[in-house]
Motif scaffolding. Structure first.
Motif, mmCIF file in Angstrom:
data_model
loop_
_atom_site.group_PDB
_atom_site.id
_atom_site.type_symbol
_atom_site.label_atom_id
_atom_site.label_comp_id
_atom_site.label_asym_id
_atom_site.label_seq_id
_atom_site.Cartn_x
_atom_site.Cartn_y
_atom_site.Cartn_z
ATOM 1 N N GLU A 170 0.833 -1.205 0.000
ATOM 2 C CA GLU A 170 0.000 0.000 0.000
ATOM 3 C C GLU A 170 0.875 1.266 0.000
ATOM 4 O O GLU A 170 0.614 2.210 -0.752
ATOM 5 C CB GLU A 170 -0.909 -0.029 1.237
ATOM 6 C CG GLU A 170 -1.793 1.187 1.418
ATOM 7 C CD GLU A 170 -3.015 1.165 0.530
ATOM 8 O OE1 GLU A 170 -3.209 0.194 -0.217
ATOM 9 O OE2 GLU A 170 -3.775 2.146 0.581
ATOM 10 N N LEU A 228 6.632 0.706 6.304
ATOM 11 C CA LEU A 228 6.708 1.216 4.935
ATOM 12 C C LEU A 228 5.376 1.834 4.527
ATOM 13 O O LEU A 228 5.326 2.895 3.903
ATOM 14 C CB LEU A 228 7.059 0.054 4.009
ATOM 15 C CG LEU A 228 7.761 0.393 2.706
ATOM 16 C CD1 LEU A 228 9.112 0.977 2.995
ATOM 17 C CD2 LEU A 228 7.878 -0.826 1.833
ATOM 18 N N LEU A 250 2.981 3.035 6.594
ATOM 19 C CA LEU A 250 2.724 4.259 7.371
ATOM 20 C C LEU A 250 3.564 5.417 6.832
ATOM 21 O O LEU A 250 3.077 6.529 6.621
ATOM 22 C CB LEU A 250 3.043 4.027 8.843
ATOM 23 C CG LEU A 250 2.162 3.008 9.569
ATOM 24 C CD1 LEU A 250 2.676 2.771 10.973
ATOM 25 C CD2 LEU A 250 0.727 3.491 9.606
ATOM 26 N N PHE A 251 4.854 5.133 6.576
ATOM 27 C CA PHE A 251 5.757 6.169 6.087
ATOM 28 C C PHE A 251 5.336 6.620 4.685
ATOM 29 O O PHE A 251 5.297 7.818 4.390
ATOM 30 C CB PHE A 251 7.181 5.618 6.068
ATOM 31 C CG PHE A 251 8.211 6.596 5.592
ATOM 32 C CD1 PHE A 251 8.545 7.689 6.361
ATOM 33 C CD2 PHE A 251 8.848 6.419 4.376
ATOM 34 C CE1 PHE A 251 9.500 8.592 5.934
ATOM 35 C CE2 PHE A 251 9.809 7.320 3.940
ATOM 36 C CZ PHE A 251 10.132 8.405 4.719
ATOM 37 N N LEU A 310 2.396 6.588 3.291
ATOM 38 C CA LEU A 310 1.179 7.406 3.316
ATOM 39 C C LEU A 310 1.505 8.841 3.713
ATOM 40 O O LEU A 310 1.014 9.792 3.104
ATOM 41 C CB LEU A 310 0.161 6.804 4.286
ATOM 42 C CG LEU A 310 -0.523 5.521 3.815
ATOM 43 C CD1 LEU A 310 -1.359 4.920 4.924
ATOM 44 C CD2 LEU A 310 -1.388 5.783 2.602
ATOM 45 N N GLY A 311 2.385 9.000 4.736
ATOM 46 C CA GLY A 311 2.747 10.343 5.175
ATOM 47 C C GLY A 311 3.548 11.085 4.124
ATOM 48 O O GLY A 311 3.233 12.221 3.766
ATOM 49 N N LEU A 312 4.582 10.409 3.605
ATOM 50 C CA LEU A 312 5.475 11.065 2.650
ATOM 51 C C LEU A 312 4.724 11.449 1.379
ATOM 52 O O LEU A 312 4.932 12.534 0.825
ATOM 53 C CB LEU A 312 6.643 10.129 2.317
ATOM 54 C CG LEU A 312 7.782 10.741 1.532
ATOM 55 C CD1 LEU A 312 8.421 11.862 2.329
ATOM 56 C CD2 LEU A 312 8.828 9.696 1.176
ATOM 57 N N SER A 330 1.598 12.218 0.987
ATOM 58 C CA SER A 330 0.725 13.384 1.126
ATOM 59 C C SER A 330 1.562 14.648 1.294
ATOM 60 O O SER A 330 1.154 15.736 0.885
ATOM 61 C CB SER A 330 -0.279 13.170 2.254
ATOM 62 O OG SER A 330 0.088 13.835 3.403
ATOM 63 N N LEU A 331 2.786 14.484 1.826
ATOM 64 C CA LEU A 331 3.708 15.617 1.909
ATOM 65 C C LEU A 331 4.153 16.063 0.521
ATOM 66 O O LEU A 331 4.143 17.251 0.185
ATOM 67 C CB LEU A 331 4.915 15.195 2.747
ATOM 68 C CG LEU A 331 5.916 16.251 3.147
ATOM 69 C CD1 LEU A 331 5.251 17.277 4.017
ATOM 70 C CD2 LEU A 331 7.072 15.611 3.889
#
Lengths: 362, 310
Positions: free
Chosen positions: B43, B99, B101-102, B104-106, B108-109
């Motif tokens: 994902e 991987l 979680l990271f 998804l954050g990165l 959207s950044l």
């Protein structure tokens, strides 16, 4: 040549030192990321880790938030850690959290506007049962049909999110809300409210439950046969089977306990800080709790500290958004980074690094 | 020929488009798992592919470069996974979750400045008269090139795993890393290559979501497609041909529920949109129990780290 040599048993020193090292490494790497985003890295790190507690202007507001955010994280992470120790991977805590909130809120709203002290405890039970039931789905599928619990529990998060949207728009919608989505405000109805217990601390019943869960998990793991079985099943599954540990029972218990605790976290959130069932009620606590569990080394006391630290990054992240214009997503990436570094430096507790010279083929 | 406002030819055609992302990601994950590595970060890699592909396509104006950028971005992310699990011997389940979680954050950044923009259109492959065949033309011959490329990849992965030396070595590493190591194969290196391939494929799938399927960028655009891809690998019991069937089955359900939503079916929208996930779970249950017992076909070293102690 650098060689890795497996330690006979994990180093006690590094088990404590690795989370600290990971946090420091994350601060450095995060600082680089913030610098790339054009923000002053030192100011950003200070805003995230220092200002929420000690800033003269904001600390009064943000200090109580620490417990508000840490409560659900710790409550969920303690439950998850039991399963993770036994090699049972419940990664759908987010869904169990949602279901706990929905079931608890529904139980309370069914009695609206009655006035009774018994309503809140009833809601707590309903919330715990809701999360437990949602956790039992992967557990039963695993034990009866050998279905992978990782995938089922995760896929159920998406199902729970759809259910949440349907509840916020349909069954649980506030009939006096003028057609807007979202339920009645539970924190303003005295019978269902989960208020701050001591003014200015952020302490609510969910935080109390989190502390109780930490103590109970500690006793369970240290003193109870079940805790021993959980540890044994994770470290040596074959030995566990010879010792008469029933794997199916462990699956049911671990997923049930973690589901119930996640459900309770959801219930305490919906009756307190969040206040109502709304479409975007869940905010990722169920996923962040996975990081908290690992950061706390799957140890209840460690999780307590890790939950507080992770809560700090949440509040500090909000503060950094406000003061430095740092995007919200940067904090999410920052938290993910922390888990990476943690897993990376974990090597040090299980392996010894040997630097061998040309002749050093010992 | 319409059934309650739903045209079956259009339905099948859009099913083929809808299943491309999960098909590509699942194929990549299949190769990774055949090498004995369980990467739960599909994902996260998909969404990184989606955002990198989108940014590249918008800045260069070329969808082709966009797909390459998506594959590259996700492969770089998968390199972190490779480093952590293969070199630093971290737990594969936990690293895969990290991987996701990271990622998804990165993503959207990275995607902040790109919300609400339309990407350059990926053209339909001109197949001339074939496209005008009544019925069949619409179903089969009016697609963009990624649809055909994804089907070709199924055949390629199948052939490589079954008929080539490379495929045999890959399977040996996945079945018994120790035996492969004893035979002199570089287990760690082979696994890293497989992980990178899986990352690139997930990235292609993600890029397809943001460039063709949706086509725009929003946070969390992949919406669980990576997890469904993981489930499809189990469903397919690690066989490329069955991955195709699985992906088309789930693509079909997704399209059908979207069409039912649009046609104003009496079932509430929320229940329709949870149906692909519920059906995925149901199929997983059927496949892993009774005679199906997909798990029997799983690579024997799946999810176990390899450390050459001698």
């Amino acid at each position: 040549m650098i060689r890795l040599e497996k330690r006979p048993s994990p180093s006690r020193f590094w088990q404590v030192a690795t989370p600290v090292l990971a946090v420091i490494l994350t601060m450095i790497a995060g600082g680089i990321m913030f610098a790339l985003l054009g923000k002053d890295p030192v100011a950003a790190i200070r805003t995230i880790f220092w200002d929420p507690l000690f800033h003269p202007q904001f600390a009064d507001y943000s200090r109580p938030q620490l417990l508000v955010k840490a409560g659900p994280l710790i409550l969920i992470a303690v439950g998850l850690s039991l399963g993770f120790r036994a090699g049972i991977w419940n990664i759908g805590a987010e869904g169990q959290y949602i279901m706990g909130a929905i079931c608890g809120a529904a139980a309370g709203l069914a009695l609206y506007p009655a006035d009774s002290r018994l309503i809140f405890p009833l809601m707590v039970i309903a919330g715990g049962l809701g999360g437990w039931a949602w956790g039992m789905i992967p557990a039963i599928l695993k034990t009866r049909f050998n279905t992978n619990e990782i995938l089922v529990s995760l896929l159920l998060v998406y199902v729970a999110q759809s259910l949440l949207a349907s509840m916020a728009l349909g069954r649980l919608r506030n009939p006096e809300g003028g057609g807007f989505p979202g339920s009645r405000n539970l924190s303003r109805w005295e019978s269902s409210a989960n208020p701050e217990l001591i003014a200015g601390t952020g302490m609510h019943w969910g935080v109390v439950a989190a502390f109780i869960a930490v103590i109970a998990a500690y006793i369970l793991l240290q003193r109870h046969i079940l805790g021993f079985q959980i540890k044994l099943a994770g470290q040596a599954p074959r030995a566990a089977r010879f010792a008469g540990v029933n794997p199916a029972r462990l699956v049911v218990l671990c997923l049930g306990i973690s589901g119930m605790l996640a459900g309770l976290a959801g219930l305490f959130e919906v009756t307190g800080p969040a206040g109502q069932i709304s479409i975007d009620f869940n905010s990722g606590y169920g996923f962040t709790a996975i990081i908290v569990a690992f950061l706390g080394r799957l140890n209840p006391l460690g999780i307590l500290l890790a939950g507080l630290l992770m809560a700090l990054t949440y509040i500090g992240g909000e503060l950094a958004q406000l003061m430095l214009g740092l995007p919200a997503a940067a904090i999410q990436a920052f938290q993910g980074m922390l888990l990476f570094f943690l897993l990376a430096v974990d090597l040090l507790s299980n392996y010894r690094i040997r630097i061998a010279g040309p002749a050093g083929v010992a | 020929m319409d059934f309650g406002g739903i045209n079956p030819a259009v339905l099948i055609a859009s099913l083929m488009v809808a299943s491309v992302p999960i098909l590509l990601a699942a194929l990549g994950e299949l190769v990774v798992e055949k090498a004995g590595v369980l990467n739960l970060g599909v994902e996260g890699m998909m969404i990184m592919g989606a955002v990198c592909g989108f940014i590249t396509a918008v800045t260069t104006g070329s969808p082709l470069l966009g797909f390459l950028g998506g594959a590259l971005g996700a492969a770089v992310l998968s390199l972190i996974f490779a480093l952590l699990t293969q070199v630093l011997l971290a737990n594969q389940v936990a690293t895969g979750l990290a991987l996701t979680l990271f990622g998804l954050g990165l993503s959207s950044l990275l995607g902040q400045g790109y919300v609400g923009i339309k990407p350059p259109a990926t053209g339909v492959v001109p197949l001339g008269p074939l496209a005008d065949i009544p019925g069949l033309g619409r179903i089969l011959f009016r697609h963009d090139w990624m649809v055909y490329a994804s089907i070709a990849m199924v055949a390629a992965v199948w052939a490589v795993l079954r008929f080539t030396r490379m495929g045999l070595i890959l399977r040996a590493v996945g079945e018994s890393a120790d035996a492969a190591h004893a035979l002199g194969y570089k287990v760690t290196r082979i696994r890293i290559m497989a992980i990178l391939f899986g990352g690139a494929m997930a990235g292609l799938g993600g890029a397809y979501v943001s460039l063709v399927r949706v086509p725009q960028w929003t946070d969390g655009i992949t919406a669980g497609a990576g997890w469904i891809a993981l489930a499809i690998v189990v469903f397919a019991s690690w066989r490329p041909g069955r991955v195709l069937i699985g992906a088309y089955l789930f693509g079909g359900i997704t399209v059908l529920q979207l069409n039912l939503q649009a046609a104003g079916a009496r079932i509430p929208v929320e229940y329709l949109s949870m149906s692909p996930y519920l059906i995925t779970i149901l199929v997983l249950v059927i496949m892993s129990s009774g005679k199906g017992r997909a798990s029997l076909n799983a690579p024997a070293s799946l999810g176990r780290n390899f450390h050459a102690s001698r």
